[in-house]
Design a protein around this motif. Structure first.
Motif, short mmCIF file in Angstrom:
data_model
loop_
_atom_site.label_atom_id
_atom_site.label_comp_id
_atom_site.label_asym_id
_atom_site.label_seq_id
_atom_site.Cartn_x
_atom_site.Cartn_y
_atom_site.Cartn_z
N TRP A 213 0.93 -0.91 0.03
CA TRP A 213 0.44 0.05 -0.02
C TRP A 213 0.73 1.11 0.21
CZ3 TRP A 213 -6.24 0.90 1.35
CH2 TRP A 213 -6.45 -0.38 1.23
N MET A 214 0.84 2.50 -0.35
CA MET A 214 0.74 3.05 -0.80
C MET A 214 1.85 4.06 0.80
SD MET A 214 1.46 5.24 -4.04
CE MET A 214 0.17 6.11 -4.79
N PRO A 215 1.02 4.06 1.39
CA PRO A 215 2.04 4.71 2.36
C PRO A 215 3.04 3.03 2.99
CG PRO A 215 -0.24 4.75 3.48
CD PRO A 215 -0.12 4.10 2.28
N HIS A 216 3.42 2.66 2.97
CA HIS A 216 4.15 2.24 2.79
C HIS A 216 5.34 2.16 1.82
CE1 HIS A 216 2.12 0.88 6.81
NE2 HIS A 216 1.36 0.27 5.85
N ARG A 217 5.65 0.31 1.43
CA ARG A 217 6.36 -0.01 -0.10
C ARG A 217 5.78 -0.52 -1.62
NH1 ARG A 217 8.39 -1.98 4.14
NH2 ARG A 217 8.23 -4.71 3.57
N PRO A 218 5.10 0.76 -2.12
CA PRO A 218 4.35 0.15 -2.93
C PRO A 218 5.35 -0.10 -4.22
CG PRO A 218 4.32 2.47 -3.33
CD PRO A 218 5.09 1.74 -1.30
N ALA A 219 4.96 -1.13 -4.83
CA ALA A 219 6.35 -1.33 -5.72
C ALA A 219 6.21 -0.82 -7.21
CB ALA A 219 5.90 -2.67 -6.98
N GLY A 220 7.48 0.14 -7.65
CA GLY A 220 7.55 1.10 -9.16
C GLY A 220 6.84 0.54 -10.06
N ARG B 144 4.53 10.90 0.23
CA ARG B 144 6.02 11.12 0.17
C ARG B 144 5.89 12.19 1.13
NH1 ARG B 144 7.92 16.02 -2.39
NH2 ARG B 144 10.12 15.33 -3.51
N MET B 145 4.61 12.91 1.63
CA MET B 145 4.83 14.75 2.44
C MET B 145 4.91 14.26 3.94
SD MET B 145 3.02 18.29 2.22
CE MET B 145 0.74 17.06 1.47
N LEU B 146 4.47 13.04 4.30
CA LEU B 146 4.08 11.74 5.39
C LEU B 146 5.57 11.31 4.94
CD1 LEU B 146 2.18 10.23 7.54
CD2 LEU B 146 2.03 8.43 6.46
N GLN B 147 5.92 10.44 4.78
CA GLN B 147 7.40 10.20 4.77
C GLN B 147 8.52 10.26 4.77
OE1 GLN B 147 7.34 6.94 4.88
NE2 GLN B 147 5.53 6.06 3.72
N LYS C 254 12.79 6.54 0.11
CA LYS C 254 14.36 7.49 0.28
C LYS C 254 15.51 7.05 -1.02
CE LYS C 254 17.21 10.34 2.12
NZ LYS C 254 17.42 11.64 0.82
N THR C 255 15.49 5.32 -0.94
CA THR C 255 16.56 4.93 -2.16
C THR C 255 15.55 4.55 -2.76
OG1 THR C 255 16.84 3.24 0.45
CG2 THR C 255 17.69 2.64 -2.30
N ASN C 256 14.71 4.94 -3.23
CA ASN C 256 14.01 4.40 -4.96
C ASN C 256 14.11 6.31 -4.98
OD1 ASN C 256 13.17 2.29 -5.77
ND2 ASN C 256 11.99 2.40 -3.51
N GLY C 257 14.72 7.56 -4.77
CA GLY C 257 14.41 8.67 -5.17
C GLY C 257 13.14 9.58 -5.26
N TRP C 258 12.21 8.88 -4.71
CA TRP C 258 11.02 9.10 -4.37
C TRP C 258 10.64 10.56 -3.57
CZ3 TRP C 258 7.83 4.23 -3.78
CH2 TRP C 258 7.99 3.51 -5.98
N LEU C 259 11.68 10.94 -2.46
CA LEU C 259 11.28 11.95 -2.09
C LEU C 259 12.99 12.82 -2.30
CD1 LEU C 259 12.07 10.41 1.77
CD2 LEU C 259 10.01 10.85 0.48
N ASP C 260 13.35 12.99 -3.39
CA ASP C 260 13.84 14.28 -4.43
C ASP C 260 12.83 13.48 -6.26
OD1 ASP C 260 15.73 14.37 -2.32
OD2 ASP C 260 17.07 11.75 -2.84
#
Ligand SMILES: Cc1cc2nc3c(=O)[nH]c(=O)nc-3n(C[C@H](O)[C@H](O)[C@H](O)COP(=O)(O)O)c2cc1C
Length: 254
Positions: free
Chosen positions: A104-111, A206-209, A226-232
């Protein structure tokens, strides 16, 4: 094209018949992988939360769940089927969806799931098909799947295919055949367009993370985002975006 089908029942009943009629139209062009529940993921989620807080590999049912996960990521088209049981999906289907809470999105969605297309096939004797389909749609949309279609049919007579009036059987067949023609005509070299609904979920999480990461930089879901760069600047729906689906988590590092 690759199709992954997840059947919410092992019974060769009406749902099975409708699914077969659908696949009949794709067999010459599709590489089809099918799972039948509960056989292919027989146990309920015990609520240990290891998948969410540490790693999905720590689930006691990981061998089953990860096999289905890989097949979903590999597919161009996802097909979920379930008869309606007391206005919802079968217990077996619900159990599988519970196992994928970590996606689920608030956890680790598969790209990869952000570009997928999905079809839900459900049927009911008279009422409840819409809420049964919603059970599956809720998970798909929170996994990031942008393109979800539903075929929800009513038998209105009998729960045994051969006992249905010919006219009803023809109407049911037409319903799934129409969907099959629709999905056959799609160009699967292009991922499905990301919807506003998916983007809204992504940016809210993203804001929550970002906030969770400030409080605890080792937090598993934050490390993943962060590792996936989604916060960037990286976005899972952008072409060329390199997806790291199983980054090193805090649990892995211990
Ligand atoms: C446990 C159970 C619950 C059901 N609940 C409903 C229901 O809420 N509404 C309805 O119209 N039909 C209901 N049905 C009928 C099913 O939706 C379905 O039409 C029937 O099981 C035939 O499908 P199948 O051959 O694929 O199993 C139920 C059937 C079962 C076995």
């Amino acid at each position: 094209m690759k199709v992954t089908v997840i059947n919410g029942t092992e019974k060769h009943g009406v749902t099975y018949r409708l699914k077969e009629l659908f696949l009949e139209e794709l067999r010459d062009v599709a590489d089809i992988t099918e799972f039948y529940l509960p056989k292919d993921c027989p146990s309920f989620c015990t609520g240990c939360t290891n998948c969410i807080s540490k790693s999905e590999s720590l689930c006691r049912d990981a061998a089953f769940v990860q096999k289905i996960d890989r097949a979903m990521r590999d597919a161009d088209l996802l097909v979920f089927t379930s008869p309606t049981y007391v206005f919802h999906v079968t217990g077996a289907m619900k159990s599988l969806l519970d196992h994928f809470a970590y996606h689920w999105m608030p956890h680790r969605p598969a790209g990869e799931l952000f570009g997928k297309r999905a079809l839900i096939i459900t049927q009911t004797l008279g009422a409840g098909a819409a809420s049964a389909a919603k059970d599956i749609r809720d998970s798909l949309s929170w996994w990031g799947v942008p393109y979800i279609r539903t075929v929800a049919l009513k038998l209105l007579g009998h729960v045994v295919w051969d006992k249905l009036p010919e006219k009803r059987r023809r109407a049911l067949t037409a319903g799934v055949k129409k969907a099959a023609r629709h999905f056959r005509a799609i160009d699967y070299t292009k991922p499905a367009r990301t919807t506003l609904a998916v983007k809204a979920k992504f940016y809210a999480v993203r804001m929550l993370q970002a906030r969770l990461g400030k409080a605890n930089p080792e937090y598993t879901d934050y490390v993943y985002w962060k590792t996936n760069g989604w916060l960037d600047r990286a976005r899972p729906w952008k072409r060329g975006c390199k997806v790291r689906n199983v980054p090193e988590t805090a649990a892995d590092r211990k």
